[in-house]
Design a protein around this motif. Structure first.
Motif, PDB file in Angstrom:
ATOM      1  N   LEU B   6     -80.060  51.256  -3.619  1.00  0.00           N
ATOM      2  CA  LEU B   6     -79.722  52.091  -2.931  1.00  0.00           C
ATOM      3  C   LEU B   6     -81.065  52.864  -1.850  1.00  0.00           C
ATOM      4  CD1 LEU B   6     -76.311  53.528  -4.270  1.00  0.00           C
ATOM      5  CD2 LEU B   6     -76.490  51.227  -2.525  1.00  0.00           C
ATOM      6  N   TYR B  36     -68.356  57.927  11.169  1.00  0.00           N
ATOM      7  CA  TYR B  36     -67.518  56.859  10.792  1.00  0.00           C
ATOM      8  C   TYR B  36     -67.877  57.477   8.981  1.00  0.00           C
ATOM      9  CZ  TYR B  36     -66.919  53.741  14.534  1.00  0.00           C
ATOM     10  OH  TYR B  36     -66.333  53.441  15.741  1.00  0.00           O
ATOM     11  N   GLN B  38     -66.701  55.576   5.145  1.00  0.00           N
ATOM     12  CA  GLN B  38     -66.674  54.026   4.873  1.00  0.00           C
ATOM     13  C   GLN B  38     -66.772  54.507   3.405  1.00  0.00           C
ATOM     14  OE1 GLN B  38     -70.151  51.599   5.380  1.00  0.00           O
ATOM     15  NE2 GLN B  38     -68.607  49.462   4.983  1.00  0.00           N
ATOM     16  N   GLY B  41     -66.220  49.222  -0.544  1.00  0.00           N
ATOM     17  CA  GLY B  41     -65.413  48.133  -0.795  1.00  0.00           C
ATOM     18  C   GLY B  41     -64.367  47.555   1.075  1.00  0.00           C
ATOM     19  N   LYS B  42     -64.871  48.817   1.838  1.00  0.00           N
ATOM     20  CA  LYS B  42     -64.433  49.077   3.282  1.00  0.00           C
ATOM     21  C   LYS B  42     -64.975  49.088   4.284  1.00  0.00           C
ATOM     22  CE  LYS B  42     -59.442  51.493   0.733  1.00  0.00           C
ATOM     23  NZ  LYS B  42     -59.125  52.447   1.092  1.00  0.00           N
ATOM     24  N   GLY B  43     -64.144  48.686   4.863  1.00  0.00           N
ATOM     25  CA  GLY B  43     -64.936  48.789   6.261  1.00  0.00           C
ATOM     26  C   GLY B  43     -65.016  50.095   6.888  1.00  0.00           C
ATOM     27  N   PRO B  44     -66.099  50.697   7.904  1.00  0.00           N
ATOM     28  CA  PRO B  44     -66.105  51.886   7.891  1.00  0.00           C
ATOM     29  C   PRO B  44     -64.949  52.034   9.059  1.00  0.00           C
ATOM     30  CG  PRO B  44     -67.986  51.024   9.073  1.00  0.00           C
ATOM     31  CD  PRO B  44     -67.135  49.848   8.315  1.00  0.00           C
TER      32      PRO B  44
END
Lengths: 114, 112
Positions: B6, B36, B38, B41-44
């Motif tokens: 990271l 945005y 995020q 595990g998800k989109g922005p």
């Protein structure tokens, strides 16, 4: 809830395989995009389309290809996957017209190439 | 390709405190900015936007400030909640019709 769908959500494949990541949206958006995102990193534009039969490469060079035969569908294909293609691929779309460009994203497809 | 680890800056705040996430941009021609969020595990997801002819815009619990002189953008979250824990990205648009350019994200961790 976003009306843009990506499949598969997760894919683990071997080197050399051909894969297609699907993206569909039900909002009637003309503009669609593919971004690549490594874990914990920013999004990089790899492909975009302003409408049917329109495709362009983004800022980040990619060995993938895209097609836009129908407004709602924008698949991304890798002819021969390699470990360097391991990443998350995010599809997005935005409203037609010029001006402010708010992108709606799908949940992403996480690809792992062994 | 795959990253080694990271690289995100991380902001840790206590639940109930206010959070400020900063973003610098370099292109003076940028005329539209979006924040945005995020989640893992998800989109922005869109939070709030601001045009370059404004210097402040408020939403529900969020405020975006734009300083064009120093090319700086900030997102303020009031009364931060555990559900606010996520990575936050700023994005810029130059002119009309083109895709957004995303900055490096900031990981917000809300502790009880």
């Amino acid at each position: 809830e976003a009306d843009i769908y990506q499949t598969p959500r997760y894919l683990v494949i071997g080197t050399g395989k051909k894969i297609t990541l699907e993206c569909s949206q039900t909002m009637g958006h003309d503009k669609m995009y593919w971004y690549q995102q490594d874990p914990g990193m920013e999004l990089h534009l790899i492909h975009y389309s302003y409408g049917v039969n329109s495709t362009e490469k983004g800022d980040l060079s990619s060995e993938s290809t895209v097609s836009r035969i129908r407004t709602e569908h924008f698949p991304l294909t890798l002819e021969s996957a390699r470990p360097s293609h391991t990443s998350q691929y995010l599809c997005a779309s935005s409203e037609p017209g010029t001006g402010a460009n708010v992108l709606t994203f799908g949940a992403g497809s996480r690809l792992t190439v062994l | 390709g795959e990253s080694v680890g990271l690289h995100l800056p991380t902001l840790s705040v206590q639940e109930g405190d206010n959070s400020i996430i900063n973003c610098a941009y370099s292109n003076s021609a940028s005329d539209y900015f979006i924040w945005y969020k995020q989640e893992s595990g998800k989109g922005p997801q869109f939070i709030i936007d601001i045009r370059s002819n404004m210097d402040k815009r408020q939403g529900q619990r969020v405020t975006v400030l734009l300083n064009k002189t120093v090319k700086h953008l900030s997102l303020q979250i009031a009364a931060t909640q555990p559900g606010d824990s996520a990575v936050y990205f700023c994005a810029e648009n130059i002119g009309s019709g083109y895709a957004l350019n995303f900055g490096k994200g900031t990981s917000l961790l809300v502790t009880p």
